[in-house]
Design an enzyme around this catalytic site. Structure first.
Site, mmCIF file in Angstrom:
data_model
loop_
_atom_site.group_PDB
_atom_site.id
_atom_site.type_symbol
_atom_site.label_atom_id
_atom_site.label_comp_id
_atom_site.label_asym_id
_atom_site.label_seq_id
_atom_site.Cartn_x
_atom_site.Cartn_y
_atom_site.Cartn_z
ATOM 1 N N ASP A 64 62.340 -26.714 12.842
ATOM 2 C CA ASP A 64 60.997 -26.384 12.353
ATOM 3 C C ASP A 64 60.427 -25.269 13.227
ATOM 4 O O ASP A 64 60.535 -25.348 14.462
ATOM 5 C CB ASP A 64 60.105 -27.619 12.457
ATOM 6 C CG ASP A 64 60.711 -28.798 11.715
ATOM 7 O OD1 ASP A 64 60.696 -28.779 10.482
ATOM 8 O OD2 ASP A 64 61.221 -29.728 12.382
ATOM 9 N N HIS B 106 58.326 -29.595 15.695
ATOM 10 C CA HIS B 106 57.964 -30.089 14.365
ATOM 11 C C HIS B 106 56.478 -29.982 14.065
ATOM 12 O O HIS B 106 56.066 -29.432 13.035
ATOM 13 C CB HIS B 106 58.426 -31.536 14.174
ATOM 14 C CG HIS B 106 58.162 -32.046 12.795
ATOM 15 N ND1 HIS B 106 56.978 -32.654 12.442
ATOM 16 C CD2 HIS B 106 58.905 -31.993 11.654
ATOM 17 C CE1 HIS B 106 57.022 -32.965 11.158
ATOM 18 N NE2 HIS B 106 58.176 -32.571 10.655
ATOM 19 N N ASP C 158 69.308 -37.729 10.719
ATOM 20 C CA ASP C 158 69.092 -37.889 12.163
ATOM 21 C C ASP C 158 70.357 -38.439 12.827
ATOM 22 O O ASP C 158 70.418 -38.570 14.037
ATOM 23 C CB ASP C 158 67.929 -38.863 12.414
ATOM 24 C CG ASP C 158 66.637 -38.406 11.751
ATOM 25 O OD1 ASP C 158 66.445 -37.184 11.594
ATOM 26 O OD2 ASP C 158 65.806 -39.274 11.391
HETATM 27 O O1 G3P Z 1 63.784 -29.902 5.956
HETATM 28 C C1 G3P Z 1 63.841 -31.260 5.683
HETATM 29 C C2 G3P Z 1 62.839 -32.064 6.456
HETATM 30 O O2 G3P Z 1 62.889 -31.640 7.793
HETATM 31 C C3 G3P Z 1 61.429 -31.906 5.943
HETATM 32 O O3 G3P Z 1 60.529 -32.807 6.507
HETATM 33 O O4 G3P Z 1 58.769 -33.541 8.038
HETATM 34 O O5 G3P Z 1 61.119 -33.726 8.752
HETATM 35 O O6 G3P Z 1 60.008 -31.496 8.587
HETATM 36 P P1 G3P Z 1 60.104 -32.887 8.029
HETATM 37 CA CA CA Z 2 61.742 -30.041 8.982
#
Ligand code: G3P
Ligand code: CA
Length: 240
Positions: free
Chosen positions: A35, A48, A228
């Site tokens: 992210d 994130h 994960d």
């Molecule tokens: O890209 C898939 C997933 O990472 C999206 O949700 O909240 O884990 O960033 P999140």
């Molecule tokens: Ca993500």
């Protein structure tokens, strides 16, 4: 089938850190998911949340701090707080990690809460400077970000992230300019995967941590799974 280590091997190591990403690769992932946000001094960093507090011992928004400030925070997980590879990484560090490998890197642009001015262009220019376009998928829950990415460089692969149903999602993905849909696991069916494949749209699903779903989705023809537990997914992919 791409085994995307979601935020790295994040069940075992602090998410979105170099350690977690490296361990993801070691345990058999052929893809990584990260992210990306932008700092006060316009550096691209991997974390994130918009706010650092859940994963690091500090308070505040990424956008309000410089890279140097952000790098001073220790990771919240006590077992890794002094690990040098558990600081907030830059996107540059992650690109350095995947260059000279075959790893596919999904860069999620975290533009759904805060829109970081010019982040799409910044990411694309950086990846292109590294010559790594072919190894990258750009995705976002903010579908405007995907449109912008395609406008800047239509050769990038893009993924449409969503967590609530979208009517005629395949058609919608095409309109936005996405090459793949990235649905939440709860929104996927065998029919959807079939329809997407027929329409030349890939299907990468998040976050798949259960072996039962891993097997089902592999069988249904998913192109990639975000997990994960990249070690577990690797075992399942290789079972006969
Ligand atoms: O890209 C898939 C997933 O990472 C999206 O949700 O909240 O884990 O960033 P999140
Ligand atoms: Ca993500």
């Amino acid at each position: 089938m791409i085994n995307f280590a979601h935020r790295g091997a994040s069940n075992y190591y602090p998410e979105n850190t170099l350690l977690s990403l490296k361990e993801g690769i070691k345990t058999g992932a052929n893809g990584l998911e990260i992210d990306v946000h932008k700092t006060k001094d316009n550096k691209l960093v991997v974390i994130h949340d918009e706010d650092i507090e859940r994963t690091f011992k500090g308070k505040g928004l990424v956008k309000d701090m410089t890279l140097e400030e952000l790098r001073s925070f220790k990771c919240r997980n006590k077992n890794f707080e002094n690990n040098i590879e558990c600081k907030i990484p830059t996107l540059v560090e992650v690109l350095e990690l995947i260059k000279d490998t075959n790893i596919i890197l999904n860069i999620e642009l975290k533009t759904d809460e805060i829109h970081y001015e010019g982040i799409e262009r910044d990411v694309i220019e950086l990846v292109n400077r590294y010559g790594l376009k072919k190894q990258i998928i750009l995705s976002s829950f903010n579908h405007e970000s995907i449109r912008i990415c395609k406008e800047i460089d239509s050769e990038f692969e893009t993924g449409l992230l969503y967590y609530a149903p979208i009517e005629n999602v395949i058609q919608y993905a095409k309109e936005v300019g996405a090459n793949a849909i990235h649905p939440d696991l709860r929104l996927v069916s065998e029919e959807l995967i079939k329809e997407a494949n027929k329409n030349n749209i890939k299907v990468n699903i998040y976050t798949v941590n259960s072996p039962i779903y891993m097997r089902k989705l592999i069988k249904a023809g998913a192109n990639g799974l975000f997990t994960d537990y990249p070690d577990l997914l690797n075992e399942i992919i290789n079972e006969k």
